[in-house]
Design a protein around this motif. Structure first.
Motif, mmCIF file in Angstrom:
data_model
loop_
_atom_site.group_PDB
_atom_site.id
_atom_site.type_symbol
_atom_site.label_atom_id
_atom_site.label_comp_id
_atom_site.label_asym_id
_atom_site.label_seq_id
_atom_site.Cartn_x
_atom_site.Cartn_y
_atom_site.Cartn_z
ATOM 1 N N UNK A 21 0.841 -1.184 0.000
ATOM 2 C CA UNK A 21 0.000 0.000 0.000
ATOM 3 C C UNK A 21 0.880 1.239 0.000
ATOM 4 N N UNK A 22 0.403 2.281 -0.617
ATOM 5 C CA UNK A 22 1.096 3.557 -0.623
ATOM 6 C C UNK A 22 0.076 4.639 -0.342
ATOM 7 N N UNK A 23 0.220 5.289 0.793
ATOM 8 C CA UNK A 23 -0.707 6.332 1.201
ATOM 9 C C UNK A 23 -0.078 7.704 1.045
ATOM 10 N N UNK A 72 -6.196 1.616 -7.199
ATOM 11 C CA UNK A 72 -6.147 2.821 -6.384
ATOM 12 C C UNK A 72 -7.500 3.147 -5.792
ATOM 13 N N UNK A 73 -7.467 3.850 -4.676
ATOM 14 C CA UNK A 73 -8.647 4.346 -4.000
ATOM 15 C C UNK A 73 -8.427 5.840 -3.849
ATOM 16 N N UNK A 74 -9.032 6.607 -4.726
ATOM 17 C CA UNK A 74 -8.799 8.044 -4.726
ATOM 18 C C UNK A 74 -9.391 8.756 -3.514
ATOM 19 N N UNK A 75 -10.429 8.189 -2.938
ATOM 20 C CA UNK A 75 -11.010 8.779 -1.737
ATOM 21 C C UNK A 75 -10.021 8.671 -0.578
ATOM 22 N N UNK A 76 -9.340 7.536 -0.499
ATOM 23 C CA UNK A 76 -8.361 7.311 0.556
ATOM 24 C C UNK A 76 -6.961 7.767 0.178
ATOM 25 N N UNK A 80 -2.416 0.616 -4.442
ATOM 26 C CA UNK A 80 -2.064 -0.721 -3.985
ATOM 27 C C UNK A 80 -1.337 -1.495 -5.074
ATOM 28 N N UNK A 81 -0.555 -2.457 -4.640
ATOM 29 C CA UNK A 81 0.069 -3.389 -5.564
ATOM 30 C C UNK A 81 -0.135 -4.785 -5.000
#
Length: 125
Positions: A21-23, A72-76, A80-81
């Motif tokens: 994950x990359x935040x 990807x989750x643009x809201x968050x 992810x990979x």
């Protein structure tokens, strides 16, 4: 400041799976293409996968096609990979990156404007 923080790395047996994950942190109001790269000591950082700003398009290195999936989750503000069928040659430090152009495509190091610190992935045989 744009900050990208990777997580999810670790040790896994060959054939196993791992999800990275990359935040993105900080105040970010625009959506950019995002990508994953990896690097082994003594080797050049190589492109792994990327995803467009909307998530409609994805791109993969030939070495990981059919095994890795980027999402990807643009809201968050998170990318992810999902890595399946891992091989020892997948062992590397994995980095996430944000693209330089909102409507561009990430396929090389020069396409990245910001980088995370990386997370170690080790695949044992």
């Amino acid at each position: 400041q744009v900050q990208l923080v990777e997580s999810g790395g670790g040790l896994v047996q060959a054939g196993g799976s791992l999800r990275l994950s990359c935040a993105a942190s900080g105040r970010t109001f625009s959506t950019y293409p995002m990508g994953w790269f990896r690097q082994t000591p003594g080797k050049e950082r190589e492109f792994v996968a990327s995803i467009s700003r909307s998530g409609d398009s994805t791109y993969y290195a030939d070495s990981v096609k059919g095994r890795f999936t980027i999402s990807r989750d643009n809201v968050a503000n998170t990318v992810y990979l999902q890595m399946n069928s891992l091989k020892p040659e997948d062992t590397a430090v994995y980095y996430c990156a944000r693209g330089t152009n909102r409507y561009g495509v990430i396929t090389s190091n020069s396409d990245a404007a910001y980088w995370g610190q990386g997370t170690q992935v080790t695949v044992s045989s």
